[in-house]
Design a protein around this motif. Structure first.
Motif, PDB file in Angstrom:
ATOM      1  N   GLY A 267       0.811  -1.220   0.000  1.00 23.33           N
ATOM      2  CA  GLY A 267       0.000   0.000   0.000  1.00 23.33           C
ATOM      3  C   GLY A 267       0.840   1.264   0.000  1.00 23.33           C
ATOM      4  O   GLY A 267       0.345   2.340  -0.314  1.00 23.33           O
TER       5      GLY A 267
ATOM      6  N   LEU B 127       0.703   3.238  -3.264  1.00 18.70           N
ATOM      7  CA  LEU B 127      -0.585   3.508  -3.918  1.00 18.70           C
ATOM      8  C   LEU B 127      -0.676   4.966  -4.355  1.00 18.70           C
ATOM      9  O   LEU B 127      -1.073   5.263  -5.473  1.00 18.70           O
ATOM     10  CB  LEU B 127      -1.752   3.178  -2.981  1.00 18.70           C
ATOM     11  CG  LEU B 127      -2.153   1.704  -2.916  1.00 18.70           C
ATOM     12  CD1 LEU B 127      -3.223   1.500  -1.867  1.00 18.70           C
ATOM     13  CD2 LEU B 127      -2.646   1.202  -4.259  1.00 18.70           C
TER      14      LEU B 127
ATOM     15  N   ALA C 167      -4.788  -4.475   3.572  1.00 17.23           N
ATOM     16  CA  ALA C 167      -6.168  -4.631   4.048  1.00 17.23           C
ATOM     17  C   ALA C 167      -6.579  -3.448   4.924  1.00 17.23           C
ATOM     18  O   ALA C 167      -7.003  -3.624   6.068  1.00 17.23           O
ATOM     19  CB  ALA C 167      -6.371  -5.947   4.770  1.00 17.23           C
ATOM     20  N   PRO C 168      -6.422  -2.226   4.367  1.00 14.37           N
ATOM     21  CA  PRO C 168      -6.701  -1.027   5.162  1.00 14.37           C
ATOM     22  C   PRO C 168      -8.124  -1.017   5.711  1.00 14.37           C
ATOM     23  O   PRO C 168      -9.069  -1.302   4.990  1.00 14.37           O
ATOM     24  CB  PRO C 168      -6.490   0.118   4.167  1.00 14.37           C
ATOM     25  CG  PRO C 168      -6.565  -0.489   2.810  1.00 14.37           C
ATOM     26  CD  PRO C 168      -6.067  -1.894   2.972  1.00 14.37           C
TER      27      PRO C 168
HETATM   28 MO1  MOS Z   1      -3.109  -2.520  -0.943  1.00 13.94          MO
HETATM   29  S1  MOS Z   1      -3.048  -1.605   0.920  1.00 13.94           S
HETATM   30  O1  MOS Z   1      -4.527  -1.773  -1.645  1.00 13.94           O
HETATM   31  O2  MOS Z   1      -1.666  -2.078  -1.752  1.00 13.94           O
END
Ligand code: MOS
Length: 734
Positions: free
Chosen positions: A238, A241, A346-347
């Motif tokens: 993430g 991103l 898995a935010p």
């Molecule tokens: Mo994941 S936290 O959508 O790279």
């Protein structure tokens, strides 16, 4: 007929990765490359009163030093800095924009030199005077200043009333500290000056086109003049991103100097960027004595920055996972003097489900029920948040297979009841849940007469195995051997794809590959029908398949035409198609992945050292494309979950607003010695609603529930409930 889908195929890029053939963002060399180093703020809030770069500029080999006072023109409006995954509310960070300091380790100067060592040395000579303001970085201390954000998940029933009336109640706060992704690869960008104002940027990112749009907006560049690539990533989780500031600074310097510039952040500087926000998960569960729930109340209080409102769905999983007529969710944010948090594996679910699953364990204790039995009594076949069935939900099978593999039946419910020598033994379990999203994207396939296919898309492979599953799916739908497929990814010039994240890539790109392959097959059939006495003259498209270099009638496989013959007939040596996969929202059903995690801990009673000796993770995530890479995804995520439970914690000195343990010597993550037996099980989960191939994605589900399973095992071993992560030995002993 599939040959590669569902098999244990080794990574097609594995050889390149282990031999150094795979180049990462900070590894591209070219003549005239200059090196940049960032100076970051030592205060968390205030203004730059004076910045003196003269000593740095006098160092031999320094090309220039950029600050907010002399930087080249960049977009002024915040909108230009808003990328595809930016929080909806707020004003994005603008690096080197003005004198305002909003968080510690904010970039305030960029030194560019002939050598990396020179740039770093000169950076140490930049003198800064600040007008310091009082900073706030402690979530607990600021908790009463929290403001409510709109929670997309709607409540139902009368949760407060039902909770007050419930026969058995449990209510507690669970705390997750600030965590950093700490991927192996540092944030890095190499901006290659191509002449004529054109740039190619090798960036450490999970979304090349997102970065391209972002940089073009900031520097008023045309998309054709700015190519962004990220063919390999040394871990994302993430962190890649959103476009990070090093990409902006590398481009800024390359344009100003008309030279190629590389900027790699230091490990310490990685702690001045996005992270999993600290959160307090307040969970209240009201149940009947028979172990059915009447009320679920989940409130999250999480940190965000002074300038953006970052939040994810922490709370909505609670009444989704378990049956309860009444449920209520709240999400509140606290502004701190820290950089905007960002997604980390898995935010939302990782943190929210941690709270829920520990609370369920405590409720099971209060009810004198086995924790697995409690979950079965609360099992929900429907998504009650939206009152819908699931496209598929085999969580019950996860519980069954996981419990069996773990030997859960033999668990003595009494805490401190089991010993192994000087160690207390504890068994805990938890459930996991994540979304199965699909996003629009395009894929291009070029099939040549010699039986080779090139498949391309702008999607990234963040280490999850996308290169490999793309090759597998393409090989199957085109009827080719795996090594006849070349995969091109993570280049902004390739067909459109969003960031790789959310576990949506496998399902999304596979669907686009299948559609594009069908378009290729349609063209081949059109050509094949034109052959004299074509055996496929009357064949319908849906009855044909590509197999072993031929286009065949599936109902009568002896009716076939060589692809090479079809192309020759048409006077072409290749068929090229580019197709979109546009996903309609599945309104009738909910789509989720699930897991059941079982953990064994052994704890030295005298000194409190915790070892996670066994983990079984049983996962239901639709069709598994590659049992080997999917297994690795879950295993790696379990390791991340163990780190979350026992190790990971950014320790902030609130007097200064700075992370004290800003390196991986003191920011602890599990090492080999911390990891013992991890067993991964994929339960069968056919799903013909989600997409034609039945794919749901496995990138994130593996971490959800792991920390709770470990925490619950620690309670079972010791009789001591530690709700604040990480569970360090001091918390057990005091
Ligand atoms: Mo994941 S936290 O959508 O790279």
């Amino acid at each position: 007929m599939t040959t590669y889908i569902g098999t244990s195929t080794s990574r097609v890029d594995g050889h390149a990765k282990v031999t150094g053939g795979a180049k990462y963002a900070g590894e591209f060399n070219m003549p005239g490359l200059a090196y940049a180093a960032v100076v970051t703020s030592t205060i968390a809030s205030g203004r730059i009163a004076r910045i003196d770069t003269s000593a740095a500029l006098r160092v031999k080999g320094v090309l220039d030093v950029f600050t907010h006072e002399n930087r080249p023109k960049m977009a002024a409006k915040f909108d230009a800095y808003k990328d595809d995954v930016a929080p909806e509310e707020g004003k994005p960070f603008r690096p080197l924009y003005d004198d305002k300091i909003m968080f510690s380790d904010q970039p305030i100067a960029l030194v560019v030199a002939e050598e990396w060592e020179i740039a770093r040395f000169a950076a140490s000579l930049v003198r800064v005077e600040y007008k310091k303001e009082k900073s706030a970085t402690d979530l607990h201390a600021q908790r009463n200043k929290a403001f409510t954000v709109e929670n997309p998940v709607k409540p139902r029933g009368k949760a407060d009333k039902a909770y007050a009336a419930a026969g058995v109640r449990h209510e507690a706060d669970y705390f997750i500290p600030t965590e950093f992704h700490n991927p192996m690869e540092l944030y890095a960008s190499t901006a290659i000056w191509e002449g004529g104002g054109k740039l190619t940027v090798h960036d450490k990112t999970q979304g090349v086109q997102n970065v391209q749009h972002y940089l073009c907006a900031i520097f008023s560049m045309k998309p054709d003049d700015l190519r962004v690539m990220s063919p390999f990533m040394g871990g994302g989780f993430g962190s890649g991103l959103r476009p990070q500031y090093q990409a902006v600074l590398a481009v800024l310097a390359a344009r100003a100097l008309e030279r190629s510039v590389r900027l790699v952040l230091t490990r310490q500087q990685m702690y001045g960027l996005g992270h999993r926000p600290a959160s307090i998960e307040h969970v209240a569960l009201g149940a009947k004595q028979d172990g059915t729930l009447d009320a679920v109340i989940h409130e999250a209080i999480a940190a965000t920055s002074q300038y953006e409102d970052f939040f994810r769905n922490d709370t909505g999983w609670s009444g989704l996972l378990y049956k309860s007529p009444n449920a209520k969710y709240m999400h509140r944010l606290v502004r701190l003097d820290e950089p905007t948090p960002c997604d980390m594996r898995a935010p939302g679910a990782t943190t929210g489900v941690y709270g829920l699953e520990c609370a369920m364990d405590e409720l099971a204790v209060a009810l004198k029920l086995d924790p697995l039995e409690l979950r079965l009594r609360c099992y929900s076949d429907r998504n009650q948040n939206e009152d819908k069935p699931y496209t598929s939900k085999q969580l019950r099978e996860c519980y069954r297979h996981g419990a069996q593999a773990f030997g859960w039946d033999a668990r003595n419910p009494e805490p401190r009841s089991t010993r192994d020598g000087s160690e207390l033994v504890g068994w805990g379990m938890a459930s996991g849940v994540w979304d199965a999203w699909q996003v629009d994207n395009s894929v291009r396939i070029v099939l040549t007469a010699n039986g080779h296919a090139e498949v391309s898309s702008a999607f990234s492979d963040i280490g999850t195995g996308t290169h490999t599953i793309v090759a597998q799916v393409a090989a199957d739908v085109l009827g080719l051997p795996l090594d006849s497929v070349t995969v091109k990814l993570a280049d902004s010039t390739l067909p459109q794809a969003p960031v790789e994240g959310g576990s949506w890539t496998a399902a999304s790109i596979s669907t686009a590959i299948a559609r594009t392959a069908e378009a290729v097959r349609k063209e081949l059939l059109r050509l094949a029908r034109k052959l004299p006495n074509s055996p496929l003259a009357s064949a319908k498209l849906e009855d044909t398949a590509l197999r072993d270099g031929k286009i065949v009638d599936k109902r009568a496989p002896d009716k076939a035409v060589l692809i090479a013959d079809a192309m020759r007939q048409g006077g072409v040596d290749r068929v090229e198609r580019e197709n979109n996969a546009n996903f309609k929202e599945i309104k009738s059903h909910s789509h989720n992945t699930h897991s059941a995690v079982f953990a064994e801990v052994k704890i030295d009673e005298e000194i409190g050292v915790i070892r996670v000796t066994r983990v079984v993770s049983a996962v239901a995530a639709g069709r598994i494309l590659n049992t080997k890479t999917a297994h690795s995804q879950i295993m790696g995520a379990v390791v991340g979950g163990i780190g979350m439970a026992l190790h990971e914690e950014a320790l902030v000195d609130h007097a200064f607003g700075r992370v004290m343990n800003a390196d991986i010597a003191e920011y602890h993550v599990p090492v080999n010695a911390d990891i013992h037996d991890i067993k991964v099980i994929f339960v069968d989960e056919p799903d013909d609603i989600i997409n034609p191939l039945g794919i749901k994605g496995v990138g994130e589900i593996g971490i959800v529930g792991v920390a709770a399973a470990v925490a619950n095992a620690v309670y079972h071993a010791t009789g001591k409930r530690v709700r604040d992560l990480p569970i360090t030995l001091d918390k057990l002993l005091r």
